[in-house]
Structure formats: structure tokens, C-alpha cells
Design a protein around this motif. Sequence first.
Motif, PDB file in Angstrom:
ATOM      1  N   GLY A  56       0.418 -20.199  -1.146  1.00  0.00           N
ATOM      2  CA  GLY A  56       1.560 -19.578  -0.506  1.00  0.00           C
ATOM      3  C   GLY A  56       1.182 -18.235   0.073  1.00  0.00           C
ATOM      4  O   GLY A  56       0.202 -17.615  -0.348  1.00  0.00           O
ATOM      5  N   TYR A  57       1.961 -17.793   1.030  1.00  0.00           N
ATOM      6  CA  TYR A  57       1.740 -16.491   1.656  1.00  0.00           C
ATOM      7  C   TYR A  57       3.088 -15.858   1.945  1.00  0.00           C
ATOM      8  O   TYR A  57       4.020 -16.536   2.374  1.00  0.00           O
ATOM      9  CB  TYR A  57       0.941 -16.634   2.959  1.00  0.00           C
ATOM     10  N   VAL A  58       3.198 -14.567   1.685  1.00  0.00           N
ATOM     11  CA  VAL A  58       4.395 -13.802   1.980  1.00  0.00           C
ATOM     12  C   VAL A  58       3.956 -12.442   2.511  1.00  0.00           C
ATOM     13  O   VAL A  58       3.058 -11.814   1.949  1.00  0.00           O
ATOM     14  CB  VAL A  58       5.267 -13.588   0.712  1.00  0.00           C
ATOM     15  N   ASP A  59       4.566 -12.005   3.611  1.00  0.00           N
ATOM     16  CA  ASP A  59       4.318 -10.663   4.139  1.00  0.00           C
ATOM     17  C   ASP A  59       5.495  -9.798   3.701  1.00  0.00           C
ATOM     18  O   ASP A  59       6.486  -9.660   4.413  1.00  0.00           O
ATOM     19  CB  ASP A  59       4.189 -10.707   5.664  1.00  0.00           C
ATOM     20  N   ASP A  60       5.384  -9.266   2.514  1.00  0.00           N
ATOM     21  CA  ASP A  60       6.446  -8.454   1.913  1.00  0.00           C
ATOM     22  C   ASP A  60       5.774  -7.383   1.069  1.00  0.00           C
ATOM     23  O   ASP A  60       4.816  -7.658   0.362  1.00  0.00           O
ATOM     24  CB  ASP A  60       7.349  -9.329   1.040  1.00  0.00           C
ATOM     25  N   VAL A  61       6.293  -6.174   1.134  1.00  0.00           N
ATOM     26  CA  VAL A  61       5.683  -5.056   0.416  1.00  0.00           C
ATOM     27  C   VAL A  61       5.551  -5.326  -1.086  1.00  0.00           C
ATOM     28  O   VAL A  61       4.677  -4.773  -1.739  1.00  0.00           O
ATOM     29  CB  VAL A  61       6.447  -3.743   0.706  1.00  0.00           C
ATOM     30  N   ALA A  62       6.401  -6.184  -1.633  1.00  0.00           N
ATOM     31  CA  ALA A  62       6.334  -6.491  -3.066  1.00  0.00           C
ATOM     32  C   ALA A  62       5.265  -7.535  -3.392  1.00  0.00           C
ATOM     33  O   ALA A  62       4.949  -7.754  -4.561  1.00  0.00           O
ATOM     34  CB  ALA A  62       7.694  -6.981  -3.556  1.00  0.00           C
ATOM     35  N   MET A  84       9.638   1.906  -3.461  1.00  0.00           N
ATOM     36  CA  MET A  84       9.144   1.189  -2.279  1.00  0.00           C
ATOM     37  C   MET A  84      10.218   1.098  -1.203  1.00  0.00           C
ATOM     38  O   MET A  84      11.373   0.797  -1.488  1.00  0.00           O
ATOM     39  CB  MET A  84       8.731  -0.235  -2.646  1.00  0.00           C
ATOM     40  N   ARG A  85       9.800   1.350   0.015  1.00  0.00           N
ATOM     41  CA  ARG A  85      10.668   1.110   1.155  1.00  0.00           C
ATOM     42  C   ARG A  85      10.696  -0.392   1.411  1.00  0.00           C
ATOM     43  O   ARG A  85       9.658  -1.038   1.469  1.00  0.00           O
ATOM     44  CB  ARG A  85      10.077   1.808   2.374  1.00  0.00           C
ATOM     45  N   ALA A  86      11.880  -0.963   1.566  1.00  0.00           N
ATOM     46  CA  ALA A  86      11.984  -2.402   1.805  1.00  0.00           C
ATOM     47  C   ALA A  86      11.266  -2.778   3.095  1.00  0.00           C
ATOM     48  O   ALA A  86      11.419  -2.113   4.113  1.00  0.00           O
ATOM     49  CB  ALA A  86      13.447  -2.810   1.884  1.00  0.00           C
ATOM     50  N   CYS A  87      10.472  -3.807   3.040  1.00  0.00           N
ATOM     51  CA  CYS A  87       9.784  -4.307   4.225  1.00  0.00           C
ATOM     52  C   CYS A  87       9.396  -5.756   3.970  1.00  0.00           C
ATOM     53  O   CYS A  87       8.730  -6.064   2.980  1.00  0.00           O
ATOM     54  CB  CYS A  87       8.529  -3.488   4.528  1.00  0.00           C
ATOM     55  N   SER A  88       9.832  -6.632   4.852  1.00  0.00           N
ATOM     56  CA  SER A  88       9.482  -8.044   4.781  1.00  0.00           C
ATOM     57  C   SER A  88       9.417  -8.560   6.211  1.00  0.00           C
ATOM     58  O   SER A  88      10.293  -8.248   7.023  1.00  0.00           O
ATOM     59  CB  SER A  88      10.528  -8.812   3.976  1.00  0.00           C
ATOM     60  N   ALA A  89       8.392  -9.296   6.544  1.00  0.00           N
ATOM     61  CA  ALA A  89       8.230  -9.808   7.909  1.00  0.00           C
ATOM     62  C   ALA A  89       7.874 -11.289   7.852  1.00  0.00           C
ATOM     63  O   ALA A  89       7.208 -11.751   6.924  1.00  0.00           O
ATOM     64  CB  ALA A  89       7.126  -9.031   8.628  1.00  0.00           C
ATOM     65  N   ALA A  90       8.332 -12.021   8.840  1.00  0.00           N
ATOM     66  CA  ALA A  90       8.016 -13.448   8.953  1.00  0.00           C
ATOM     67  C   ALA A  90       7.948 -13.807  10.436  1.00  0.00           C
ATOM     68  O   ALA A  90       8.509 -13.101  11.278  1.00  0.00           O
ATOM     69  CB  ALA A  90       9.079 -14.287   8.257  1.00  0.00           C
ATOM     70  N   PRO A  91       7.271 -14.902  10.770  1.00  0.00           N
ATOM     71  CA  PRO A  91       7.194 -15.311  12.172  1.00  0.00           C
ATOM     72  C   PRO A  91       8.587 -15.659  12.707  1.00  0.00           C
ATOM     73  O   PRO A  91       9.432 -16.142  11.969  1.00  0.00           O
ATOM     74  CB  PRO A  91       6.289 -16.541  12.159  1.00  0.00           C
ATOM     75  N   SER A  92       8.803 -15.414  13.952  1.00  0.00           N
ATOM     76  CA  SER A  92      10.097 -15.670  14.583  1.00  0.00           C
ATOM     77  C   SER A  92      10.542 -17.123  14.370  1.00  0.00           C
ATOM     78  O   SER A  92       9.804 -18.056  14.682  1.00  0.00           O
ATOM     79  CB  SER A  92      10.000 -15.369  16.080  1.00  0.00           C
ATOM     80  N   HIS A 129       0.868  -1.164   0.000  1.00  0.00           N
ATOM     81  CA  HIS A 129       0.000   0.000   0.000  1.00  0.00           C
ATOM     82  C   HIS A 129       0.912   1.222   0.000  1.00  0.00           C
ATOM     83  O   HIS A 129       1.793   1.342   0.857  1.00  0.00           O
ATOM     84  CB  HIS A 129      -0.867  -0.032   1.262  1.00  0.00           C
ATOM     85  N   GLN A 130       0.734   2.131  -0.957  1.00  0.00           N
ATOM     86  CA  GLN A 130       1.679   3.232  -1.130  1.00  0.00           C
ATOM     87  C   GLN A 130       1.866   4.075   0.124  1.00  0.00           C
ATOM     88  O   GLN A 130       2.985   4.313   0.569  1.00  0.00           O
ATOM     89  CB  GLN A 130       1.237   4.123  -2.294  1.00  0.00           C
ATOM     90  N   VAL A 131       0.788   4.554   0.706  1.00  0.00           N
ATOM     91  CA  VAL A 131       0.901   5.425   1.868  1.00  0.00           C
ATOM     92  C   VAL A 131       1.461   4.649   3.059  1.00  0.00           C
ATOM     93  O   VAL A 131       2.349   5.130   3.766  1.00  0.00           O
ATOM     94  CB  VAL A 131      -0.456   6.076   2.212  1.00  0.00           C
ATOM     95  N   ALA A 132       0.949   3.442   3.278  1.00  0.00           N
ATOM     96  CA  ALA A 132       1.438   2.643   4.402  1.00  0.00           C
ATOM     97  C   ALA A 132       2.926   2.367   4.255  1.00  0.00           C
ATOM     98  O   ALA A 132       3.680   2.430   5.220  1.00  0.00           O
ATOM     99  CB  ALA A 132       0.669   1.331   4.498  1.00  0.00           C
ATOM    100  N   ASN A 133       3.358   2.074   3.047  1.00  0.00           N
ATOM    101  CA  ASN A 133       4.775   1.766   2.838  1.00  0.00           C
ATOM    102  C   ASN A 133       5.662   2.964   3.121  1.00  0.00           C
ATOM    103  O   ASN A 133       6.756   2.816   3.658  1.00  0.00           O
ATOM    104  CB  ASN A 133       5.009   1.262   1.409  1.00  0.00           C
ATOM    105  N   LEU A 134       5.202   4.142   2.819  1.00  0.00           N
ATOM    106  CA  LEU A 134       6.022   5.325   3.034  1.00  0.00           C
ATOM    107  C   LEU A 134       5.914   5.873   4.452  1.00  0.00           C
ATOM    108  O   LEU A 134       6.886   6.382   5.002  1.00  0.00           O
ATOM    109  CB  LEU A 134       5.633   6.423   2.035  1.00  0.00           C
ATOM    110  N   ALA A 135       4.746   5.775   5.068  1.00  0.00           N
ATOM    111  CA  ALA A 135       4.529   6.433   6.353  1.00  0.00           C
ATOM    112  C   ALA A 135       4.320   5.489   7.531  1.00  0.00           C
ATOM    113  O   ALA A 135       4.420   5.917   8.670  1.00  0.00           O
ATOM    114  CB  ALA A 135       3.307   7.348   6.243  1.00  0.00           C
ATOM    115  N   MET A 136       4.023   4.234   7.279  1.00  0.00           N
ATOM    116  CA  MET A 136       3.650   3.321   8.349  1.00  0.00           C
ATOM    117  C   MET A 136       4.838   2.906   9.195  1.00  0.00           C
ATOM    118  O   MET A 136       5.944   2.747   8.711  1.00  0.00           O
ATOM    119  CB  MET A 136       3.016   2.069   7.749  1.00  0.00           C
ATOM    120  N   SER A 137       4.572   2.711  10.455  1.00  0.00           N
ATOM    121  CA  SER A 137       5.600   2.217  11.364  1.00  0.00           C
ATOM    122  C   SER A 137       5.785   0.724  11.143  1.00  0.00           C
ATOM    123  O   SER A 137       4.821  -0.032  11.118  1.00  0.00           O
ATOM    124  CB  SER A 137       5.168   2.445  12.808  1.00  0.00           C
TER     125      SER A 137
END
Length: 156
Positions: free
Chosen positions: A119-125, A98-106, A59-67
Amino acid sequence: MGSFRPRQVGRDALSRIGHGDHRYDAFASRQRAWVFGANAWGSSFVVGAGETYPRCPQHQVANLAMSHSERGDILRGAVVNGPNKAGLLDGLARLDSMRACSAAPSGHRWSDFDGHGAGYVDDVAAWQSVEPADDYTATAPLALSLTADAAVTAER
């Protein structure tokens, strides 16, 4: 492949309310549980709901401004698609803006939980799995609240 279907869940819940038809109550309950984390990935697909939820929405705004540190604003309440055809998640490429952002479970990769072609990926791309969809975000609150009402009524 499992997937949350808010329009169908909402339509079925309205049928129950309008006509007393309870045929789809169990389906609605499973859908509600699935969207909040009772799925192979253990992730809620509602941003900000539960312990594990999408942290890198496409999401453009979330990627740029989101914590991305959990201390600032997030796109709370946005509903993402969730799992998609696993092959669509191969070779993801970010746009230069895009600001790089990728998250996965610990201690895991999301692919540890993939199966049956999903499949599922939590990545801005990964717009295929973490893009907040207007139709989901607009209809999910109605569908989820109507099914929650059915669950409460059934418990009485």
C-alpha cells in the motif's frame, strides 16, 4: 512487493564499472524506472521529480514550512520509502503538532492501486511510505546516476 533498493543498485553499478559485470543492468534499469513512476501508483518517490510525487512528506521542517500549493519551497530531491505493507497504513494518526496534509491523484485514492499486500499513502502521518530516509536520499543520487550511465552506454 516492489521497492527501490538504492544501496543494492549502487553496489551492482559499481561492480559493472569495476569488473565489467553487466548481469544486473536490466534490474538497475527497472529500479530507476520504478522510483521515477513506472510502478502501480504512477508516482515518483523522489520529491519534486515528475508530475506525481510525494507532496506531504513525514518530515518535521517540511511539514511546518513546505509549500503544499506548488508555489513555494519543497523538499526537492528527498527520496521516500514508497509502498509498504498495506496493513501498516491503517489507522494513521497525526501528532497534534503536525499540519494536516494528504494528497492523492486526481479522481482516485491511492488505495485504488494497492495490491499484493503493498500500500501507499501520501499523508504526513504515513511515515511508513512518505518519510524521507537519510540512507535513501544519500545513496539514491549515486545509484540513479550510475544506472543512467549504464543506460546511455547500452544505447550507443
